[in-house]
Design a protein around this motif. Structure first.
Motif, mmCIF file in Angstrom:
data_model
loop_
_atom_site.group_PDB
_atom_site.id
_atom_site.type_symbol
_atom_site.label_atom_id
_atom_site.label_comp_id
_atom_site.label_asym_id
_atom_site.label_seq_id
_atom_site.Cartn_x
_atom_site.Cartn_y
_atom_site.Cartn_z
ATOM 1 N N CYS A 18 -27.608 -6.596 43.373
ATOM 2 C CA CYS A 18 -28.310 -6.713 44.194
ATOM 3 C C CYS A 18 -28.196 -7.041 45.601
ATOM 4 N N CYS A 21 -31.806 -8.509 46.346
ATOM 5 C CA CYS A 21 -32.167 -9.697 45.415
ATOM 6 C C CYS A 21 -31.708 -10.910 44.697
ATOM 7 N N HIS A 25 -28.832 -6.005 38.702
ATOM 8 C CA HIS A 25 -29.703 -4.921 37.764
ATOM 9 C C HIS A 25 -29.236 -3.415 37.416
ATOM 10 N N CYS A 53 -31.130 -2.346 45.175
ATOM 11 C CA CYS A 53 -32.810 -1.953 44.439
ATOM 12 C C CYS A 53 -33.604 -1.464 45.726
HETATM 13 ZN ZN LIG Z 1 -32.562 -5.329 43.858
#
Ligand SMILES: [Zn+2]
Length: 68
Positions: A18, A21, A25, A53
């Motif tokens: 991701c 982030c 994930h 995400c």
């Molecule tokens: Zn994420």
């Protein structure tokens, strides 16, 4: 007697990196997630699909209120 061999099937789920982030994930196959088919990212010496995400949608909603 036949010996039954139980093979535990490991759930193979796609993982993606991701870029929001900056972490890995599991891809949960929701419409909120985006996995770039042609985008890749090295993480921990492994190559993963790059993606976004559902967190990014929460972020964008808060940052940019829907104004037509
Ligand atoms: Zn994420």
């Amino acid at each position: 007697m036949c010996k039954l061999i139980l093979i535990k099937k490991k759930e193979v789920r796609l993982m993606y990196y991701c870029i929001f982030c900056k972490n890995l994930h599991h891809f949960n196959y929701t419409k909120d997630e985006v996995v770039f088919k042609s985008g890749f990212h090295y993480f921990d010496t492994k190559l993963y699909h790059a993606g976004l995400c559902s967190q990014v949608h929460v972020f964008l909603k808060n940052e940019q209120p829907a104004t037509a």
